[in-house]
Design an enzyme around this catalytic site. Structure first.
Site, PDB file in Angstrom:
ATOM      1  N   LYS A 329       0.909  -1.166   0.268  1.00  0.00           N
ATOM      2  CA  LYS A 329       0.045  -0.073   0.132  1.00  0.00           C
ATOM      3  C   LYS A 329       0.781   1.249   0.175  1.00  0.00           C
ATOM      4  CE  LYS A 329      -2.681   0.776   3.742  1.00  0.00           C
ATOM      5  NZ  LYS A 329      -2.792   2.121   4.279  1.00  0.00           N
ATOM      6  N   SER A 330       1.886   1.281   0.905  1.00  0.00           N
ATOM      7  CA  SER A 330       2.736   2.489   1.127  1.00  0.00           C
ATOM      8  C   SER A 330       3.309   2.766  -0.452  1.00  0.00           C
ATOM      9  CB  SER A 330       3.764   2.281   2.031  1.00  0.00           C
ATOM     10  OG  SER A 330       3.229   2.291   3.431  1.00  0.00           O
ATOM     11  N   ASP A 623       1.781  -1.349  11.799  1.00  0.00           N
ATOM     12  CA  ASP A 623       0.423  -1.683  11.126  1.00  0.00           C
ATOM     13  C   ASP A 623       0.095  -3.214  11.493  1.00  0.00           C
ATOM     14  OD1 ASP A 623       0.129   0.771  10.078  1.00  0.00           O
ATOM     15  OD2 ASP A 623       0.999   0.239   8.119  1.00  0.00           O
TER      16      ASP A 623
END
Ligand code: S3P
Length: 743
Positions: A329-330, A623
């Protein structure tokens, strides 16, 4: 299927004009039982006869005065240009307490006509417009289901009687309609754009082609496109002639805007400007997809809908197989941002097609960047250079994505235009002062809502100055935000971090040829360089792999391989922590792909034990704690986490929400201000709530592997923000989780 029979709420409904719309309204309400009597009025004797014969009304009248005698509600369903005369006639009658309403497709002129006829607008007049119709017409086409799941717009005025409005609203809802209220002018603008303009274009195009001498040829070879585009040119010419005359002003405004857009397209064709054409076409295609989702009620995972998705995780299971989880995602966010600001065309592979990264992609499209895809993880970005972004047409909606908002705020602080960034219910609660404050120190002008919450308005035309900033918290989002602002700030910008955080921005800037100097915990950029387009391969997301690392560890007799996972050392805290707990995880085939280390991860079942989690690993696993808490709750002994107060400001308060859920499953947990204490044992089943947080939903799915009874996880729609195919991959390897109500 007839509408459900209910006790009457009004005495007499009078419907004037027994065409498709009037007839369907009368028939539906007659079947509903809500009106003691339904009376029809029509100039045509045959329509009156048929209306009674077909059960559309109880009786018909030719005379208006006789029909309206004792009426509770009078529905005006005559053609829009006949409305004025009808209203004048009605104004001469004693209508008692009757509520007047209408179905005209333009509202301004009906309201004007009513005001003139009655010498001021009657308070019991409720203007309305059902957005429904069909190619059929006449009373014989009356269909009591016509309005089911169709929009009906009511346009009450300031002095409209609230009880009258409520009554008309109730009647339409009884027919299954979705009722909305809006201002008259707004209605007319919206309809001019969404309905009237397309009809004008369809009529106009067919006529223009038909006039040409070779028209037979044109029609003979007309392909699907022509047929689809011109379907509505088969609509009733008289009715449409009425509508254009009735909604003249709004139609002219939307037509003029469209004409200048059409001229711009013509110029692009003339100039051979393929880039401009591709921009219009890709934006249109996305808009059309989004709009189809709205129609299917699937657009954006908003808080209201997210409540509806429940995961049902059945206990037990053994895991096996090889899978590749979706892209990081990043890195996906950053590929769109830097690709857009680069010179040249950047190709991205492995892009995460989750809602968060798509929100970033859409934001850049809104700012004029041409982006093709995503298609099977491939995205092509036609970079506009550091100074090529354009003002978006409206606020930029970023859904659930904190990364989008924080990183964008940095690079938008130095643009020439103003932008407002908004988000969903979860994002709207998240702290933005952590970026707004240092950006203001660099010279940015930023407004936020109370306590630094979104929406954020970032004002353009500011000159930023570089600075050295010591971050009070370990946050890659804040670091990245300031480095992106630093690309535009005079001099150099240095960010000092209290502990190492993910360094994808620094790596990717270099990949785009932009110099970044990193010395210990200091990262520095200077303005004045440029980004050169490149090729990016996004590895699988270790944060998504983490669910399977824990799953493979805690399920019995399991062995699983996770392919092509990004193992950047600023992200591998989850592997270190699991290994400290006794997990059996090996890295195979390590390699470097586009500046990021990648490996295949093999995980086998292991007996986990509780540990004191070393604080220096916290930012490197930030996360992954929700799923690590699941591991701790089935491990032997006590696990203690400290120094992780950042978890309280993620998509949810991950300490509290996980503690609540684990307690509900019978675990022994104690939340602390900056962490949690978990005494491992067994897990039962029960209902838990993810609070719209994707990682909480997936963590409890994993917990089921060691639970003794089913776990129902509420509010799971946001799983699509980071892991669109989670349920599919989970099922493939042996986790027994499904969406409740779906096979
Ligand atoms: C991210 C940084 C982290 C992380 C988030 C993604 C990033 O947030 O939690 O999911 O892409 O830079 P913080 O910077 O708030 O720690």
């Amino acid at each position: 299927m007839a509408a459900q029979q209910r006790p009457p709420i009004i005495e007499r409904l009078v419907v004037i004009g027994l065409g498709l719309i009037g007839g369907s309204f009368a028939k539906g309400l007659r079947e509903s039982g809500l009106c003691r009597e339904v009376v029809g009025v029509d100039l045509d004797p045959e329509s009156r006869r048929l209306a009674v014969e077909l059960g559309v009304v109880d009786r018909c009248e030719a005379d208006l005065a006789a029909a309206c005698q004792g009426a509770s509600v009078i529905q005006l369903a005559v053609p829009i240009l006949a409305m004025e005369k009808l209203l004048r006639e009605l104004a001469k009658l004693d209508l008692g307490d009757a509520v007047l309403t209408d179905v005209g497709s333009a509202k301004g002129n009906v309201v004007r006509a009513a005001r003139l006829a009655f010498d001021g607008l009657p308070a019991r007049f409720v203007p309305g417009h059902p957005i429904a119709g069909s190619e059929q017409s006449g009373v014989e086409a009356s269909n009591s289901e016509l309005f089911r799941r169709h929009k009906v717009i009511l346009t009450p005025l300031e002095r409209t009687d609230a009880a009258a409005l409520q009554l008309v609203d109730t009647l339409w809802r009884a027919l299954g309609a979705d009722v909305e209220h809006m201002a008259v002018e707004h209605h007319d603008e919206v309809l001019a754009a969404t309905s009237h303009l397309p009809h004008l274009l369809a009529f106009g195009l067919v006529d223009s082609l038909a006039k040409r001498s070779e028209n037979l040829e044109i029609f003979r070879y007309a392909a699907g496109g022509f047929r689809d585009f011109t379907r509505i040119a088969g609509s009733d010419p008289v009715m449409w002639h009425d509508i254009f005359l009735a909604n003249r002003e709004a139609v002219l405004r939307t037509l003029d805007t469209f004409r200048s857009d059409l001229d711009a397209l013509r110029d692009a064709v003339d100039a051979g400007d393929g880039h401009q054409l591709l921009g219009v076409f890709t934006r249109a295609r996305v808009a059309r997809e989004h709009f189809s989702k709205i129609l299917a009620r699937r657009a954006y995972v908003d808080a209201m809908h997210s409540n509806n998705v429940i995961f049902l995780a059945n206990p037990g299971g053994r895991l096996s197989g090889r899978i590749r989880v979706p892209g990081d995602k990043s890195i996906s966010h950053r590929s769109i941002m830097l690709g857009s600001l680069a010179e040249g065309t950047t190709e991205v592979e492995g892009f995460l097609e989750g809602e968060d990264a798509l929100a970033t992609l859409q934001a850049f499209r809104d700012m004029g960047v041409v982006i093709e895809g995503p298609h099977h993880g491939r995205v092509t970005i036609h970079g506009v250079g550091l100074h090529g972004l354009k003002a978006p047409p409206g606020p930029i909606y970023l859904g659930n994505s904190g990364t989008s908002m924080r990183l964008l705020s940095g690079l938008l602080a130095a643009q020439s235009f103003d932008v407002t960034l908004t988000g969903d219910a979860s994002l709207s609660k998240r702290p933005m002062n952590r970026v707004a404050k240092p950006l203001r120190e660099m010279g940015a002008l930023i407004d936020t809502a109370a306590e630094g919450r979104p929406p954020m308005t970032i004002h353009g035309g500011r000159r930023l100055g570089g600075m050295t900033y010591e971050m009070p918290m370990a946050s890659a989002q804040v670091k990245s935000c300031l480095l992106l602002a630093g690309l535009y700030a005079a001099g150099s910008t240095t960010v000092i971090e209290p502990a190492p955080t993910r360094d994808h921005t620094e790596r990717m800037l270099r990949g785009f040829g932009y110099p970044v100097s990193v010395q210990g915990n200091r990262a520095t950029v200077e303005s004045g360089h440029k980004l050169i387009a490149t090729h990016i391969e996004v590895p699988a997301d270790i944060s998504s792999a983490a669910f399977f690392l824990v799953a493979g560890s805690i399920a019995e007799d399991s062995e699983l391989v996770l392919e092509h996972v990004g193992v950047n050392p600023t992200r591998t805290g989850v592997i270190d922590i699991l290994r400290l707990m006794g997990a059996d995880i090996t890295l195979e085939n390590p390699r470097e792909v586009g500046g990021e280390p990648v490996a295949d991860l093999r995980v086998r079942s292991a007996k986990l034990k509780g540990i004191d989690i070393p604080e220096d690993l916290v930012p490197l696993a930030i996360d992954e704690f929700p799923v690590l808490f699941v591991a701790a709750s089935v491990a032997e002994g006590r696990t203690v986490l400290r120094g992780a107060e950042e978890l309280r400001v993620k998509e949810s308060d991950r300490i509290q929400v996980m503690a609540d859920g684990l307690l509900a499953l019978g675990a022994k947990v104690e939340p602390t201000p900056d962490g949690i204490i978990i005494d491992g044992g067994t897990l039962g089943g029960g209902d838990v709530h993810s609070h719209g947080d994707h990682r909480i939903a997936m963590s409890f799915s994993v917990a089921s592997l060691r639970a003794t009874a089913p776990i129902r996880i509420h509010d799971c729609a946001n799983v699509a923000t980071s892991f669109p195919n989670f349920l599919g991959l989970a099922a493939q390897v042996g986790i027994r989780v499904t969406e409740e109500g779906k096979s």
